[in-house]
Design a protein around this motif. Sequence first.
Motif, short mmCIF file in Angstrom:
data_model
loop_
_atom_site.label_atom_id
_atom_site.label_comp_id
_atom_site.label_asym_id
_atom_site.label_seq_id
_atom_site.Cartn_x
_atom_site.Cartn_y
_atom_site.Cartn_z
N ASP A 107 0.80 -1.29 0.01
CA ASP A 107 -0.13 0.05 -0.09
C ASP A 107 0.94 1.32 0.17
O ASP A 107 0.55 1.94 -0.58
N GLN A 108 1.80 1.30 0.82
CA GLN A 108 2.84 2.52 0.83
C GLN A 108 3.50 2.72 -0.46
O GLN A 108 3.78 3.68 -0.84
N VAL A 109 4.09 1.63 -1.08
CA VAL A 109 4.69 1.60 -2.32
C VAL A 109 3.92 2.26 -3.28
O VAL A 109 4.15 2.99 -4.14
N VAL A 110 2.58 1.60 -3.60
CA VAL A 110 1.78 2.04 -4.50
C VAL A 110 1.33 3.60 -4.46
O VAL A 110 1.26 4.40 -5.17
N ARG A 111 0.99 3.83 -3.04
CA ARG A 111 0.52 5.26 -2.87
C ARG A 111 1.83 6.20 -3.21
O ARG A 111 1.39 7.34 -3.37
N GLY A 112 2.95 5.81 -2.92
CA GLY A 112 4.01 6.72 -3.18
C GLY A 112 4.49 6.81 -4.64
O GLY A 112 5.24 7.60 -4.93
N ASP A 138 4.50 7.93 -8.43
CA ASP A 138 4.11 9.06 -9.10
C ASP A 138 4.72 8.97 -10.51
O ASP A 138 6.03 9.16 -10.86
N PRO A 139 4.05 8.76 -11.58
CA PRO A 139 2.68 8.34 -11.50
C PRO A 139 2.10 7.23 -11.07
O PRO A 139 2.97 6.35 -10.93
N GLN A 140 0.86 7.05 -10.70
CA GLN A 140 0.17 6.01 -10.27
C GLN A 140 0.07 4.91 -11.53
O GLN A 140 -0.02 5.12 -12.63
N PRO A 141 0.40 3.72 -11.26
CA PRO A 141 0.29 2.38 -12.29
C PRO A 141 -1.16 2.59 -12.81
O PRO A 141 -2.14 2.79 -12.25
N CYS A 142 -1.09 2.42 -14.01
CA CYS A 142 -2.47 2.32 -15.11
C CYS A 142 -2.99 1.01 -15.33
O CYS A 142 -3.92 0.86 -15.77
N ASN A 143 -1.99 0.13 -15.02
CA ASN A 143 -2.50 -1.17 -15.53
C ASN A 143 -1.72 -2.41 -14.48
O ASN A 143 -0.91 -1.85 -14.02
N LEU A 144 -2.01 -3.55 -14.82
CA LEU A 144 -1.39 -4.64 -14.17
C LEU A 144 -0.08 -4.75 -14.35
O LEU A 144 0.78 -5.10 -13.23
N ALA A 145 0.49 -4.65 -15.47
CA ALA A 145 1.85 -4.69 -15.78
C ALA A 145 2.57 -3.68 -15.27
O ALA A 145 3.72 -3.97 -14.49
N LEU A 149 1.75 -2.26 -12.36
CA LEU A 149 1.85 -2.52 -10.98
C LEU A 149 2.83 -3.42 -10.46
O LEU A 149 3.74 -3.31 -9.68
N ALA A 150 2.81 -4.48 -11.41
CA ALA A 150 3.80 -5.77 -11.43
C ALA A 150 5.19 -5.31 -11.10
O ALA A 150 6.05 -5.80 -10.26
N THR A 151 5.48 -4.65 -12.05
CA THR A 151 6.90 -3.73 -12.36
C THR A 151 7.11 -3.24 -10.95
O THR A 151 8.41 -3.01 -10.56
N ALA A 152 6.34 -2.47 -10.82
CA ALA A 152 6.50 -1.37 -9.37
C ALA A 152 6.65 -2.03 -8.13
O ALA A 152 7.35 -1.75 -7.17
N LEU A 153 6.00 -3.50 -8.08
CA LEU A 153 6.10 -4.24 -6.90
C LEU A 153 7.14 -5.32 -6.69
O LEU A 153 6.77 -6.39 -6.56
N ASN A 154 8.18 -4.98 -7.37
CA ASN A 154 9.30 -5.70 -7.21
C ASN A 154 9.87 -5.78 -5.96
O ASN A 154 10.85 -5.05 -5.60
N ILE A 155 9.32 -6.54 -4.87
CA ILE A 155 9.45 -6.52 -3.41
C ILE A 155 10.81 -7.45 -3.18
O ILE A 155 10.77 -8.58 -3.80
N PRO A 156 11.89 -6.73 -2.60
CA PRO A 156 13.16 -7.33 -2.25
C PRO A 156 12.85 -8.69 -1.30
O PRO A 156 11.96 -8.37 -0.44
#
Length: 110
Positions: free
Chosen positions: A59-64, A66-73, A75-82
């Motif tokens: 939640d913190q990662v996504v809310r932070g 900019d710009p917000q993810p517009c599609n699943l791909a 979002l998946a790229t942004a959520l590369n969690i270590p």
Amino acid sequence: MRIIFPQNDGIYQQDNARCHTARSVCAWFEERQDEFTVLPWPANSPDLNPIENLWDHVDQVVRGMDPQPCNLAQLATALNIPVNTFRNLIDSLPARLAAVRSAKGGYSVF
């Protein structure tokens, strides 16, 4: 559950949220009691499930972002969690349990 636990030896953990304790859900679990075990969980238990902390992290990662993810791909790229994020959550469990024991099951800060 059948795929992961084909011998019907799986254990399902839930948090007793209202949607999990609806009569229809309880009936569904009852009908499948021979397929897996539902872990008993107290109604007002402290939340010790590390996945809740992971959801907070996501939640913190996504809310932070900019710009917000517009599609699943995106979002998946942004959520590369270590991997260490997962390890830290798992490693923190003994201290979380100790805090709950100290608070005798009540509210604890960790």
